[in-house]
Design an enzyme around this catalytic site. Sequence first.
Site, PDB file in Angstrom:
ATOM      1  CB  SER A 180      -0.943   0.008   1.207  1.00  0.00           C
ATOM      2  OG  SER A 180      -0.217  -0.034   2.422  1.00  0.00           O
ATOM      3  CG  HIS A 208      -4.091  -0.886  -1.717  1.00  0.00           C
ATOM      4  ND1 HIS A 208      -4.593   0.380  -1.925  1.00  0.00           N
ATOM      5  CD2 HIS A 208      -3.837  -0.968  -0.388  1.00  0.00           C
ATOM      6  CE1 HIS A 208      -4.618   1.043  -0.789  1.00  0.00           C
ATOM      7  NE2 HIS A 208      -4.165   0.245   0.175  1.00  0.00           N
ATOM      8  CE  LYS A 239      -7.198   0.094   1.195  1.00  0.00           C
ATOM      9  NZ  LYS A 239      -7.867  -0.452   2.395  1.00  0.00           N
TER      10      LYS A 239
END
Length: 391
Positions: A180, A208, A239
């Site tokens: 990340s 991610h 996300k």
Amino acid sequence: MKGFEYLQDELKSMKDEGVFRSLVPLESDQGAKVVINGKELIQLSSNNYLGLTAHPKMKKAAIDAVEQYGAGTGSVRTIAGTFSMHNDFEEKLAEFKHTEATLVLQSGFTANQAILSSILTKDDVVISDELNHASIIDGIRLTKAARKIYKHVDLDSLEEALKESGEYRKRLVVTDGVFSMDGNIAPLKEIVELCEKYDALIMVDDAHASGVLGRNGRGTVDHFDLNGRVHIQVGTLSKAIGVLGGYVASTQAVRDYLIHKGRPFLFSTSHPPAVTAACSAAVDVLLEEPELIDRLWKNTEFFKKGLEKLGFDTGKSDTPITPVIVGGETKAHQLSDKLRDYGVFAQSIAFPTVAKGQARVRTIVTAQHSEELLQEALDAFAKAGKELDII
């Protein structure tokens, strides 16, 4: 109230050192531009990779769910808080991830805590990349298993740790799919091959990578054509998916075990109907609108090349996460502040989130950005970088 003077002293030291940061309230939705203190700024700090936080299909799904099921569920999943929509979504997510089953938890953080704290015992060992996410680290702290750390994405170091741990009942190797802070992708194919060689389990945190890598955003496992060879996949729904929550994608046995032994699952109220319905709609969007991912990667290439051409140190990123590494904590905060003056919201990241001397402004482009907006942002970086003698 007396008693917290020691905290006040530490906070004062942080302020004196220029590393204290306040929360920044947004006054708009999470778009390519956001409003802060009445000023419109280009947003480069959000994890909203595909712009799904305000997608009309997801908003409608959330509103319809509230009208039908209410604002909340009123219970934990194991007592009275499992609605039919929870099970339906988990079945849809498992099909999407090409796994036997999934279980949704309150966040990606609690998903890592649940799986790591429950499936390992003192007879096992967990082997973790040294730059894994904090939620993995905290999950490992909750287990009674032995721990080994291997050097970041270093396959020789990983193999050495595997060789040294043959006496344990189970060996579990854990890695982020995309890291990340640096934006680099784990060499997952080689890691899986090592795990197969040494009969170890493999767990990948795709926080991610979900919605970003792989076919229709299925993640790093799909990106490397490793479906069926990774024992546990963890991801977020907060996300690229644009809502809230985390999930564990694995076998039916793992799902059933977590329902009985995963403490974050057992002792947290289930997701409200709006969240579950919006997450379910997000999977439909990923399947029906792959052009969003194409646009994300086109924008990533444009912006990354622009920063590198200006002379910024962007590290080893090969994803939409592009750090602008400046070194000192104060300098990173100064760059972030200058950028805000010039119309760009890009937050600085410093110790302990990253190592000392590796402070940075972390940028994330999204599918919502236009090339014109990204060029505006690059111009602001150029101006701020020169004024601060970074470039």
